[in-house]
Design an enzyme around this catalytic site. Structure first.
Site, PDB file in Angstrom:
ATOM      1  N   ALA A  11       1.584  11.129  79.409  1.00  0.00           N
ATOM      2  CA  ALA A  11       1.851  11.151  80.854  1.00  0.00           C
ATOM      3  C   ALA A  11       2.173   9.783  81.428  1.00  0.00           C
ATOM      4  O   ALA A  11       2.449   9.646  82.608  1.00  0.00           O
ATOM      5  CB  ALA A  11       0.646  11.732  81.585  1.00  0.00           C
ATOM      6  N   ARG A  16       8.039  -0.002  80.926  1.00  0.00           N
ATOM      7  CA  ARG A  16       8.736  -1.019  80.127  1.00  0.00           C
ATOM      8  C   ARG A  16      10.056  -0.506  79.543  1.00  0.00           C
ATOM      9  O   ARG A  16      10.875  -1.276  79.079  1.00  0.00           O
ATOM     10  CB  ARG A  16       7.814  -1.521  79.001  1.00  0.00           C
ATOM     11  CG  ARG A  16       6.677  -2.408  79.513  1.00  0.00           C
ATOM     12  CD  ARG A  16       5.602  -2.669  78.474  1.00  0.00           C
ATOM     13  NE  ARG A  16       4.620  -1.576  78.408  1.00  0.00           N
ATOM     14  CZ  ARG A  16       3.552  -1.578  77.620  1.00  0.00           C
ATOM     15  NH1 ARG A  16       3.322  -2.617  76.817  1.00  0.00           N
ATOM     16  NH2 ARG A  16       2.712  -0.564  77.610  1.00  0.00           N
ATOM     17  N   GLY A  81      -4.430   5.873  83.544  1.00  0.00           N
ATOM     18  CA  GLY A  81      -4.862   5.242  82.301  1.00  0.00           C
ATOM     19  C   GLY A  81      -5.121   6.258  81.199  1.00  0.00           C
ATOM     20  O   GLY A  81      -5.249   7.467  81.453  1.00  0.00           O
ATOM     21  N   ASN A 229       6.938   0.990  73.331  1.00  0.00           N
ATOM     22  CA  ASN A 229       6.735   0.692  74.748  1.00  0.00           C
ATOM     23  C   ASN A 229       8.007   0.213  75.417  1.00  0.00           C
ATOM     24  O   ASN A 229       8.144   0.278  76.624  1.00  0.00           O
ATOM     25  CB  ASN A 229       5.649  -0.371  74.909  1.00  0.00           C
ATOM     26  CG  ASN A 229       4.325   0.110  74.343  1.00  0.00           C
ATOM     27  OD1 ASN A 229       3.896   1.218  74.633  1.00  0.00           O
ATOM     28  ND2 ASN A 229       3.696  -0.704  73.519  1.00  0.00           N
ATOM     29  N   ARG A 333      36.904  19.708  67.693  1.00  0.00           N
ATOM     30  CA  ARG A 333      36.150  19.783  68.947  1.00  0.00           C
ATOM     31  C   ARG A 333      35.407  21.120  69.004  1.00  0.00           C
ATOM     32  O   ARG A 333      35.581  21.966  68.118  1.00  0.00           O
ATOM     33  CB  ARG A 333      37.106  19.561  70.111  1.00  0.00           C
ATOM     34  CG  ARG A 333      37.572  18.081  70.141  1.00  0.00           C
ATOM     35  CD  ARG A 333      38.720  17.873  71.088  1.00  0.00           C
ATOM     36  NE  ARG A 333      38.426  18.429  72.387  1.00  0.00           N
ATOM     37  CZ  ARG A 333      39.340  18.917  73.218  1.00  0.00           C
ATOM     38  NH1 ARG A 333      40.625  18.920  72.871  1.00  0.00           N
ATOM     39  NH2 ARG A 333      38.997  19.396  74.384  1.00  0.00           N
ATOM     40  N   ASN A 377      50.919  27.913  57.131  1.00  0.00           N
ATOM     41  CA  ASN A 377      51.149  26.482  56.985  1.00  0.00           C
ATOM     42  C   ASN A 377      51.679  25.921  58.301  1.00  0.00           C
ATOM     43  O   ASN A 377      52.698  26.376  58.813  1.00  0.00           O
ATOM     44  CB  ASN A 377      52.166  26.240  55.859  1.00  0.00           C
ATOM     45  CG  ASN A 377      52.198  24.777  55.466  1.00  0.00           C
ATOM     46  OD1 ASN A 377      52.340  23.908  56.314  1.00  0.00           O
ATOM     47  ND2 ASN A 377      52.050  24.508  54.186  1.00  0.00           N
ATOM     48  N   SER A 405      57.786  21.573  61.182  1.00  0.00           N
ATOM     49  CA  SER A 405      57.285  20.368  61.864  1.00  0.00           C
ATOM     50  C   SER A 405      57.851  20.248  63.271  1.00  0.00           C
ATOM     51  O   SER A 405      58.948  20.724  63.555  1.00  0.00           O
ATOM     52  CB  SER A 405      57.712  19.132  61.063  1.00  0.00           C
ATOM     53  OG  SER A 405      57.121  19.175  59.800  1.00  0.00           O
TER      54      SER A 405
END
Ligand code: UD1
Ligand code: CA
Length: 467
Positions: A11, A16, A81, A229, A333, A377, A405
């Site tokens: 908790a 830091r 604490g 820390n 993706r 292809n 292509s």
């Protein structure tokens, strides 16, 4: 072993870290810090864990998702604490003994915890045992102060150390304890915030228990106690964790080269090779006999058996089938479904696309929102034009089709089975099965014209140079 509950302190504000994210939620090797402590507790036979949190919902959700009902959370607000946190946590403990851990010490190992727990059931055992460790640089940790006979008297925090002799003590408190629940409850109820921070220190129970009974210090490996820390300790803990993960895979038959970064959540099949500078992240599963070459980054994805990812391939939230070959520089993706024996080459990008068994796209293509048939292809420079600026549309390519292509397929569009798209075609309407689609401007040749053209260009250049 008597029944044992773990209380995990998580908790603290973690100031830091200088972050809005709770400290224990910062990840190392793909898991939040706190998960490691909880898991270590379960690995040594703890039945239930109570995590003391700051009430942040993301922390509760992540614990519930990972550990289900075995973990209960309780809120400490405000954080006053570690002693106050332990008191709050102990309210939910029903077992006679309790193991107290900190959420910010992820490198704790079952070895140390088992020895710590055993200290409580030894003949003539004490009511409290704590894990300690001797460090060359103890600065920042609470020091374990013992009397001349070596009996543990108390733990004193760094900021409350007084004499040079106290500063010189190298035995530190790891922040892990096991004790009799009743005795601890009593000691915690009597804590006072009489220290430099005005906090309730859990460490003060050591002095109070040691006044009436014996406290055992169990020594552990320095690595196991590293507390996170700040960001540099976070980085240090992550490097140590990654080294452990690499060793674990190596021991189970995976070749791991260089400093590959493999999240704790990743599974890898036997006889696979993970080369240098590879990052395997999140819920990733790699099959057996698969090679992931230098520099690949695979996130939340499944790769089959005998696959080959050539250097610098990036795969995100996708699946890759057995024997598929990708890269170098292929980019999958999210929601790409690459089936067995597919070949995708350099600078081929896919997104939300299924590429069926044995299909090939070897160079420079974008395949978005598509379905590519078996053995099709796809030639160099093919683009699935899937987006009209408002909506996404689908491109379907039949089995055994050939896309020449530099073709553009303007979706929504379907190219039939065995169809042939000539190079440089912009396909805007469906191509039936076994048809040829030819959509380019007819070429004309002017014979003997090239030397005349050159002579004209040379003359033009010379004219420019004259003053
Ligand atoms: C603590 C110990 C120190 C030990 C070190 C080991 C105390 C007073 N000191 O110091 O002796 O050497 O751990 O790593 O216990 N927490 C709460 N509520 C709070 C304060 C903290 O739940 O009010 C949690 C934190 O989230 C953290 C853990 O307790 O997970 C430890 O707190 P932290 O502030 O990091 O204690 P350290 O100063 O490291
Ligand atoms: Ca700490």
């Amino acid at each position: 072993m008597p029944q044992l509950t773990a209380v995990i302190l998580a908790a603290g504000l973690g100031t830091r870290m200088k972050s809005p994210l709770p400290k224990v939620m910062h990840p190392i090797a793909g898991r939040p810090l706190v998960h490691y402590a909880v898991r270590a507790a379960f690995q040594v036979g703890v039945e239930r864990a109570v995590v003391v949190t700051s009430g942040r919902p993301e922390l509760d959700e992540s614990l519930a998702q990972e550990f289900g009902e075995r973990v209960q959370t309780v809120v400490q607000d405000p954080p006053r604490g570690t002693g106050d946190a332990a008191r709050v946590g102990l309210e939910l403990v029903e077992t006679e003994q309790v193991l107290i851990l900190c959420g910010d010490t992820p490198l704790i190992r079952p070895e140390e915890l088992t020895r710590l727990i055993a200290a409580l059931s030894e003949p003539g055992a004490s009511e409290l045992a704590l894990l300690t460790c001797t460090l060359d640089a103890p600065h920042g940790y609470g020091r374990v102060l013992r009397d001349a006979a070596g009996v543990v008297l108390e733990v004193r925090e760094q900021r409350d150390l007084e004499s040079p002799a106290e500063h010189a003590v190298r035995e530190v408190n790891a922040g892990m304890y096991v004790g009799d629940t009743g005795v601890l409850r009593q000691a915690l109820a009597e804590l006072l915030p009489n220290n430099s921070q005005g906090e309730y220190y859990l460490t003060d129970v050591v002095a109070s228990v040691s006044r009436s009974s014996r406290v055992t210090g169990v020594s552990g490996h320095p690595e196991a106690l590293l507390g996170v820390n700040d960001r540099s300790q976070l980085a240090q803990a992550e490097e140590l964790m990654l080294e452990r993960i690499r060793t674990r895979h190596a021991q189970s038959g995976v070749t791991v080269r260089g400093a590959a970064r493999i999240d704790d959540t990743v599974e890898i099949g036997v006889d696979s090779v993970i080369d240098a500078c590879v990052c395997l992240r999140g819920k990733t599963r790699i099959g057996a006999r698969t090679v992931i070459d230098v520099g690949c980054v695979v996130t939340d994805s499944t790769i089959g058996d005998g696959a080959l990812l050539k250097p610098y391939t990036v795969v995100t939230s996708s699946t890759v089938g057995d024997g598929a070959q990708l890269g170098p520089f292929t980019h999958l993706r999210p929601d790409s479904q690459i089936e067995a024996d597919v070949h995708l080459g350099n600078f081929v990008e896919t997104k939300n696309t299924r590429v069926r068994r044995g299909a090939k796209a070897n160079h420079l293509s974008y395949l978005g929102d598509g379905d590519v048939g078996e053995r099709a292809n796809i030639g160099a420079g093919t683009i699935f034009c899937n987006y009209d600026g408002y909506n996404k549309h689908k491109t379907t390519i039949g089995a055994d089709a050939f896309i020449g292509s530099d073709s553009q397929l303007v979706a929504p569009v379907t190219v039939g089975r065995g169809a042939y798209v000539a190079s440089g075609t912009t396909v805007t309407s469906n191509v039936p099965d076994d048809s040829l689609a030819l959509g380019r401007i007819k070429q004309t040749n002017k014979e003997g014209y090239a030397p005349k053209l050159r002579a004209r260009f040379i003359a033009l250049k010379a004219a420019k140079k004259k003053p």
